[in-house]
Design an enzyme around this catalytic site. Structure first.
Site, short mmCIF file in Angstrom:
data_model
loop_
_atom_site.label_atom_id
_atom_site.label_comp_id
_atom_site.label_asym_id
_atom_site.label_seq_id
_atom_site.Cartn_x
_atom_site.Cartn_y
_atom_site.Cartn_z
N ASP A 145 0.84 -1.20 0.00
CA ASP A 145 0.00 0.00 0.00
C ASP A 145 0.87 1.26 0.00
O ASP A 145 1.97 1.25 0.55
CB ASP A 145 -0.91 -0.02 1.24
CG ASP A 145 -2.09 0.93 1.08
OD1 ASP A 145 -2.30 1.44 -0.04
OD2 ASP A 145 -2.80 1.17 2.07
N ASN A 195 -10.50 -2.84 -6.22
CA ASN A 195 -9.71 -1.96 -7.09
C ASN A 195 -10.32 -1.78 -8.49
O ASN A 195 -9.97 -0.84 -9.21
CB ASN A 195 -8.27 -2.48 -7.24
CG ASN A 195 -7.42 -2.29 -6.01
OD1 ASN A 195 -6.43 -3.00 -5.79
ND2 ASN A 195 -7.79 -1.34 -5.15
C1 FPP Z 1 -1.95 0.16 -3.35
O1 FPP Z 1 -1.48 1.48 -3.33
C2 FPP Z 1 -1.37 -0.54 -4.48
C3 FPP Z 1 -2.09 -1.08 -5.52
C4 FPP Z 1 -3.54 -1.01 -5.59
C5 FPP Z 1 -1.42 -1.71 -6.66
C6 FPP Z 1 -0.19 -2.52 -6.38
C7 FPP Z 1 0.56 -2.68 -7.64
C8 FPP Z 1 1.90 -2.67 -7.77
C9 FPP Z 1 2.81 -2.65 -6.63
C10 FPP Z 1 2.56 -2.66 -9.12
C11 FPP Z 1 2.41 -3.83 -9.98
C12 FPP Z 1 2.45 -5.16 -9.31
C13 FPP Z 1 3.16 -6.22 -9.74
C14 FPP Z 1 2.98 -7.53 -9.09
C15 FPP Z 1 4.13 -6.12 -10.83
P1 FPP Z 1 -2.51 2.68 -3.48
O2 FPP Z 1 -2.62 3.03 -4.91
O3 FPP Z 1 -3.82 2.32 -2.82
O4 FPP Z 1 -1.79 3.80 -2.67
P2 FPP Z 1 -2.46 4.94 -1.79
O5 FPP Z 1 -3.15 4.27 -0.63
O6 FPP Z 1 -1.28 5.75 -1.35
O7 FPP Z 1 -3.39 5.70 -2.68
#
Ligand code: FPP
Length: 251
Positions: A20, A68
């Site tokens: 996250d 998501n």
């Molecule tokens: C949460 O951060 C993260 C995600 C919803 C996506 C995770 C994806 C990756 C790490 C990249 C691709 C993955 C792989 C396996 C190659 P957020 O967007 O909710 O962050 P925030 O809470 O700060 O808004």
């Protein structure tokens, strides 16, 4: 510095991570959210490498939840593209390093071209033994449990089992994680202290570790700190601790 002292006996067999904080990482730098995800993908490469070096056998990463899908279309398609690029760039190395690639979740909801890539990656690596990389995609713990119940109902209807067959072991075998041991350690980055519908059944006895570090900043030092913290805990699985010379011991 990375802890060179991590011994195989002490380390968790299975680490699950809620990655996250990509969006906040980007916002702090006045960058688009997708840049945060792009840097997040680099952190994925780092953790796989860390696990391989330290002998952590199973790594499960929460990359895309059922919730998501409700994000803006551009972010969803950007994430799908990143996952696809990850497979393009990493599959050879994963295979070379004897790492088995698997996914959990409702992958049938993903774009067809990505599903094809995932299926090819799974079959290419299915006999690899050194390490297991599981990516949770379109995953939700409640949905997984409901889908397991439906599979059991179906098997019952087709006369393949009786109700006496249903116990925790049988139920586990109907989950997406069938054959994968439950996580010993769950790490969540980004500062929130919740499990957000991740591995609800499997986390029953896992140790939980929360850090304020945002996912793109997750590096070997932070991972080592989480492992050190895990090693300092006493896991009892609901039993009493083994106390030497306690006042209740019989003479
Ligand atoms: C949460 O951060 C993260 C995600 C919803 C996506 C995770 C994806 C990756 C790490 C990249 C691709 C993955 C792989 C396996 C190659 P957020 O967007 O909710 O962050 P925030 O809470 O700060 O808004």
């Amino acid at each position: 510095m990375t802890d060179p002292q991590i011994k195989l006996d002490d380390i968790p067999v299975h680490v699950a991570i809620i990655m996250d904080g990509n969006g906040r990482w980007a916002k702090k730098r006045f960058l688009p959210r997708l840049e945060g995800h792009r840097q997040g993908a680099k952190a994925v490469r780092r953790v796989v490498e860390f696990c391989r070096r330290s002998g952590i056998r199973y790594l499960t990463l929460y990359a895309f939840s059922t919730e998501n899908w409700n994000r803006p279309e551009g972010e969803v398609s950007g994430l799908m593209k990143l996952l696809s690029q990850f497979l393009d760039s990493e599959l050879n190395d994963l295979h070379k390093n004897d790492i088995r690639f698997r996914t959990i979740g409702e992958t049938n909801r993903l774009p067809d071209t990505l599903v094809e890539k995932i299926d090819a990656a799974k079959s290419r690596t299915e006999n690899n033994k050194s390490m297991n990389l599981n990516i949770a995609l379109s995953y939700g713990g409640r949905s997984e449990i409901v889908r397991a119940c439906c599979k059991i109902a179906q098997a019952f209807r087709e006369g393949q089992m009786t109700l006496d067959d249903v116990d925790e072991k049988y139920f586990s075998s109907m989950l997406d994680t069938a054959g994968i041991p439950d996580p010993d350690l769950l790490i969540r980055t980004g500062g929130d202290i919740r499990v957000s519908n991740f591995l609800l059944w499997q986390l029953a006895y896992s140790e939980l570790y929360f850090t304020n570090v945002l996912w793109p900043d997750f590096d070997d030092d932070v991972f080592s700190a989480a492992i050190q913290d895990y090693k300092s805990r006493q896991r009892r699985f609901g039993m009493v601790p083994e106390i030497k010379n306690s006042p209740w011991d019989e003479e």
